[in-house]
Design an enzyme around this catalytic site. Structure first.
Site, PDB file in Angstrom:
ATOM      1  N   GLY A 102       1.564   8.653  10.398  1.00 23.59           N
ATOM      2  CA  GLY A 102       1.414   8.644   8.937  1.00 23.59           C
ATOM      3  C   GLY A 102       1.751   9.966   8.277  1.00 23.59           C
ATOM      4  N   GLY A 135     -12.027  -3.078   6.963  1.00 20.32           N
ATOM      5  CA  GLY A 135     -10.615  -2.935   6.618  1.00 20.32           C
ATOM      6  C   GLY A 135      -9.874  -1.949   7.509  1.00 20.32           C
ATOM      7  N   GLU A 176      -6.736  -5.045  11.186  1.00 19.83           N
ATOM      8  CA  GLU A 176      -6.119  -6.209  10.537  1.00 19.83           C
ATOM      9  C   GLU A 176      -6.823  -7.485  11.010  1.00 19.83           C
ATOM     10  OE1 GLU A 176      -3.043  -5.962   8.860  1.00 19.83           O
ATOM     11  OE2 GLU A 176      -2.533  -3.890   9.326  1.00 19.83           O
ATOM     12  N   LYS A 206       5.225   4.276  18.580  1.00 26.28           N
ATOM     13  CA  LYS A 206       5.232   5.679  18.117  1.00 26.28           C
ATOM     14  C   LYS A 206       5.524   6.633  19.282  1.00 26.28           C
ATOM     15  CE  LYS A 206       1.911   4.431  14.516  1.00 26.28           C
ATOM     16  NZ  LYS A 206       0.480   4.266  14.221  1.00 26.28           N
ATOM     17  N   LYS A 214       8.040   1.771  12.567  1.00 27.17           N
ATOM     18  CA  LYS A 214       8.117   2.248  13.963  1.00 27.17           C
ATOM     19  C   LYS A 214       8.612   1.166  14.911  1.00 27.17           C
ATOM     20  CE  LYS A 214       4.497   1.927  12.135  1.00 27.17           C
ATOM     21  NZ  LYS A 214       3.467   2.455  11.281  1.00 27.17           N
ATOM     22  N   ASP A 274       1.413  -0.762  18.859  1.00 28.36           N
ATOM     23  CA  ASP A 274       1.741   0.166  17.757  1.00 28.36           C
ATOM     24  C   ASP A 274       1.843   1.605  18.287  1.00 28.36           C
ATOM     25  OD1 ASP A 274       1.694   0.888  14.729  1.00 28.36           O
ATOM     26  OD2 ASP A 274       0.052   2.064  15.559  1.00 28.36           O
ATOM     27  N   THR A 326       0.827  -1.212   0.000  1.00 26.03           N
ATOM     28  CA  THR A 326       0.000   0.000   0.000  1.00 26.03           C
ATOM     29  C   THR A 326       0.864   1.265   0.000  1.00 26.03           C
ATOM     30  OG1 THR A 326      -1.595  -1.241   1.287  1.00 26.03           O
ATOM     31  CG2 THR A 326      -1.871   1.139   1.254  1.00 26.03           C
ATOM     32  N   VAL A 327       1.799   1.362   0.953  1.00 27.10           N
ATOM     33  CA  VAL A 327       2.589   2.597   1.084  1.00 27.10           C
ATOM     34  C   VAL A 327       3.585   2.726  -0.078  1.00 27.10           C
ATOM     35  CG1 VAL A 327       4.194   3.877   2.549  1.00 27.10           C
ATOM     36  CG2 VAL A 327       2.317   2.582   3.583  1.00 27.10           C
ATOM     37  N   ALA A 381      12.122  -3.987  -4.853  1.00 27.13           N
ATOM     38  CA  ALA A 381      12.205  -5.406  -4.478  1.00 27.13           C
ATOM     39  C   ALA A 381      10.883  -5.811  -3.849  1.00 27.13           C
ATOM     40  CB  ALA A 381      13.340  -5.618  -3.483  1.00 27.13           C
TER      41      ALA A 381
END
Ligand code: HSE
Length: 436
Positions: free
Chosen positions: A134, A187, A190, A205, A105, A201, A13-14, A43
């Site tokens: 983000g 969505g 996860e 951060k 992170k 997470d 995605t990113v 890659a």
């Protein structure tokens, strides 16, 4: 000047967003950077998808080592995630004299000290704007925009998944499990949501922000981490009746005794701007001694918002690649030889206000006994809410809000209150911050 050459590790995605935004805005970006920025190699294990995403405009390989070892690549963008293969590749890229941009992170919160030291020795940059909140340029703001300030505290909604869940729980009165399923279907969460819902997470951060705010090493292992899985819909409702919203906050605060580094559900006054950050959005509030409070708001995830941060790092590197390494912006805002050795405090030593929900028998003197225990522990009560027992029930909820005190005072008082025969079950304790 020749374009600077970039190799991408992972085009999900990113990575896809980075490729698209760099292509779409290439002229504007070149005018800013002073030279072109070209992705020349990607890659990805799924080479067919990578070739389709890049439209055959750059070389696609399946082995990421080809990118980190390639003599033509100046900057490696690591978008693989995790701290296994990703760490190995980042260390190899640094050893090969390449600058690194990462959104990872977890990698930096856990292995940052080793990675920054290696980069310092090789004179290369490691940039990580995309790792925190983000698309919000919070790293840049803390590291550069606020560099005149003694930063006092940082408090952020830095996980969109949990903020979405908390917003839905409050708005629809639903319990955690129901909303989690909805978030997964949409969505927002996860299939394995552990890192988000357990606060890990957000703690990665918060760890990075604490290092940049106070000039201390990254110390994820010293962070207190509590997620939202045990939050009850009833607490969200009571908090609202008392004028508060519950948010999962990442907090880094400087005190005389040391640094508080903690992630947990937190009551905050509903009238604060940050309390009104809803859905999957992120926001970070920073208090500096000169500037006062500043608030940063935006999308904390997603293809192009995160690409925005990745590309800003690429532009910085393109501008500074030829500068003397000792005169670049330090990785963690403070010069590596000027880092502070301030301890991160254990939770018992932090100070906060508290929300306590106590299940009590509706009997004479129960409240007096509870307030006596709190007074004995030097805990002052700020507000109180008592509900009538439900139809046919003899027990009821008492909700107390305390003034600020040390966590160990509250721990001791909770133990004494829970031992009362007129109190049933465990006390539900949620920390509370005024963010004034
Ligand atoms: N999973 C994160 C969130 C985004 O929900 O905010 C990436 O850090």
């Amino acid at each position: 000047m020749k374009p600077i050459k970039v190799g991408l590790l992972g085009i999900g995605t990113v990575g896809g967003g980075t490729f698209d935004v760099l292509k779409r805005n290439q002229e504007e970006i070149r005018r800013r950077a002073g030279r072109g920025i070209e992705i020349v190699m990607v890659a990805d294990l799924n080479t067919a998808r990578a070739t389709e995403m890049t439209g055959g405009q750059c070389e696609v390989v399946s082995d990421a080592n080809t990118v980190v070892n390639h003599p033509d690549i100046d900057i490696v963008v690591e978008l693989i995630g995790g701290y296994g293969i990703a760490k190995d590749l980042v260390m190899k890229a640094i050893a090969n004299g390449k600058h690194v941009v990462t959104a990872n992170k977890a990698l930096l919160a856990i292995h940052g000290t080793e990675i920054f030291r290696a980069a310092q020795e090789k004179g290369v940059m490691v940039a990580f704007e995309a790792a925190v909140a983000g698309g919000i340029p919070i790293i840049k703001a803390l590291r550069e925009g606020l560099s005149a300030n003694r930063i006092q505290w940082v408090a952020g909604i830095i996980n969109g998944t949990t903020n979405f869940i908390l917003s839905e729980m409050r708005e629809k009165g639903l319990d955690f499990g129901t909303v989690l399923k909805e978030a997964q279907a949409l969505g927002y969460a996860e299939a394995d949501p552990t890192f988000d819902i357990e606060g890990i997470d957000a703690a990665h951060k918060a760890t990075l922000m604490s290092a940049i705010a106070f000039g201390i090493p990254v110390q994820f292992d010293r962070a207190y981490v509590e997620g939202i899985t045990k939050l009850n819909a009833v607490d969200i409702r009571y908090a609202e009746q008392l004028g508060y919203r519950i948010k999962l906050l990442g907090i880094a605060r400087r005190t005389d005794a040391g640094i508080e580094l903690r992630v947990h559900p937190t009551l905050i006054p509903a009238k604060r701007l940050i309390a009104n950050v809803e859905g999957a959005m992120n926001a970070v509030l920073v208090q500096g001694d000169a500037v006062g409070a500043t608030l940063y708001y935006g999308k904390g995830a997603g293809a192009e918002p995160t690409a925005s941060a990745v590309i800003a790092d690429l532009v910085d590197i393109a501008r500074l690649a030829t500068a003397d390494p000792n005169h670049r912006v330090p990785y963690l805002a403070f010069q590596p030889d000027a880092m502070a050795d301030i301890p991160v405090l254990p939770m018992a030593e932090i100070t906060s206000s508290y929300y306590l929900r106590i299940r009590v028998a509706d009997q004479l003197g129960v409240l007096a006994d509870i307030t006596r225990i709190l007074a004995d522990a030097s805990i002052s009560i700020d507000a109180m809410l008592q509900k009538e027992p439900g139809e046919g029930e003899s027990d009821t909820d008492v909700i107390l809000l305390t003034h600020r005190c040390q966590e160990k005072q509250v721990d001791a008082a909770i133990a004494r209150i829970e031992a009362m025969t007129t109190v049933s079950g465990k006390i539900n304790r949620i920390r509370m911050e005024s963010l004034a």
